[in-house]
Design a protein around this motif. Structure first.
Motif: not given
Length: 406
Positions: A16-20
């Motif tokens: 679920s990690a998405r770049p800022v």
């Protein structure tokens, strides 16, 4: 809840990690170790004119057909001071590195290959050929050319070329904000006087350094005592500050004095998993709260640092638009290692090289997860998979580097 294998835990964390996506424009001097948000094009051509690569004499090759040719010196060109006017037949201009090549000149005779004759003439002592020692206009880059690409992690070489392209500022991605909360009645800040049942809080400083080293910005929430209201207030501060990650240190289990997980759930956290099949670091907690990643690291210092390397670092680098750091290396073990149980072990070790260049890892005989001195002196961690068989000295092993080796 069964213990989750380390690879599965990491995959679920990063899923679920998405770049800022925030972008800020900063002065050039403040952009080292930041990630470019857009392609950067040259605002001018470099070099902006044909320039001399050497100290010597600018001339026309046709005027010096053989060694011993004589030419008249009609002026000087230096960096920042061009010679005004063209060269005529049999003429030369004294020139220095970086100076514009005079009109009509097509080669540079270096000063070691010229013999002075009086005040205004030279004789060649080397065969002159055309096109020597001239840097043509645009040799480095041309106006409008894309020189740096979005996603570049800016280092000293990128700063140099960006400045040469006449960029006083650069657009970079915002740093992920990481709120760090230590918990526990037993903790006091360094420099204090601990009571008989208290210890100095240390984990925050190591985790904060790990965050900064991997592209993040630290929000230190301090130490919360073992009270739900204090922990709730700290969680609110992290949410109000727009933290991308909340890291809690200690208190994530479910004992009578472990209030972090319960307080986070009461605040709306969705728990993904906790308790990992690893040693040290079993009581790891992962969840989310209104789009903020929540990572509960163990309270034991070494367990906190190991899980920080394994889980916080890749999560943070994903958010910061950075490639995952490769810490894994192969080597051999210096000592026999016993068979392993159902948990993946991370053994603190000193790493050296043998005469063949192999990395040799010597596990410390003491591996308690509270022993910070051993971790501070270790170069890496020997990784022992669940149910790994006994290893003899000299057999292959996998390692994670804590720091770069000399």
């Amino acid at each position: 809840m069964a213990l989750l294998p380390v690879p599965d835990a990491k995959a679920r964390l990063l899923a679920s990690a998405r770049p800022v996506d925030g972008i800020e424009t900063l002065p050039l001097a403040d952009t080292a170790a930041r990630v470019l948000a857009f392609d950067i094009k040259a605002k001018l051509t470099q070099p902006p004119f044909n320039s001399s690569a050497m100290d010597g004499y600018a001339l026309r090759a046709v005027d010096a057909p053989q060694i011993g040719s004589e030419l008249t010196v009609i002026g000087t060109a230096a960096a920042g001071r061009a010679f005004d006017g063209p060269l005529g037949p049999g003429e030369t201009v004294r020139i220095f590195t970086g100076a514009p090549v005079p009109e009509g000149a097509d080669t540079i005779l270096i000063q070691e290959d010229a013999q002075k004759i009086g005040d205004d003439s030279i004789r060649t002592t080397f065969q002159v050929t055309g096109g020597r020692h001239i840097r043509p206009r645009g040799q480095d880059f041309a106006e409008g050319e894309t020189v740096l690409n979005a996603g570049t992690l800016i280092d000293f070489s990128h700063l140099t070329v960006a400045a040469a392209m006449n960029h006083p500022t650069l657009p970079v991605f915002c740093k992920p904000k990481v709120a760090i909360l230590a918990t526990g009645d037993e903790l006091i800040e360094p420099g204090g006087n601990p009571a008989p049942a208290q210890i100095i809080a240390s984990n925050t400083f190591g985790i904060a350094a790990l965050v900064r080293d991997n592209g993040g910005e630290v929000l230190d929430l301090g130490i919360a005592p073992d009270r739900q209201d204090a922990i709730s207030a700290a969680i609110k501060r992290a949410r109000d500050a727009g933290a991308d990650i909340l890291v809690t240190l200690g208190g994530a289990s479910v004992g009578d004095h472990d209030l972090v997980q319960a307080t986070l759930k009461a605040s709306g956290m969705e728990l993904d998993f906790w308790r990992i099949a690893m040693r040290p670091g079993k009581p790891l907690m992962v969840g989310s709260l209104d789009g903020m990643h929540v990572l509960g690291l163990p309270g034991n210092p070494v367990a906190s640092m190991v899980t920080g390397m394994l889980f916080l670092e890749p999560l943070l680098r994903r958010l910061a638009h950075l490639p995952e750091r490769r810490r894994e290396v192969d080597g051999i073990t210096a000592r026999p290692l016993r068979p392993n149980d159902q948990r993946q072990d991370y053994l603190r070790a000193k790493i050296t090289r043998d005469e063949l260049g192999n990395l040799v890892a010597e596990a410390n005989p003491k591996q308690d997860s509270s022993m910070m001195k051993i971790f501070a002196h270790a170069d890496g961690l020997i990784v022992r998979a669940p149910h790994a068989p006994e290893l003899a000295a000299g057999e292959p092993c996998r390692m994670l580097l804590i720091r770069a080796l000399d």
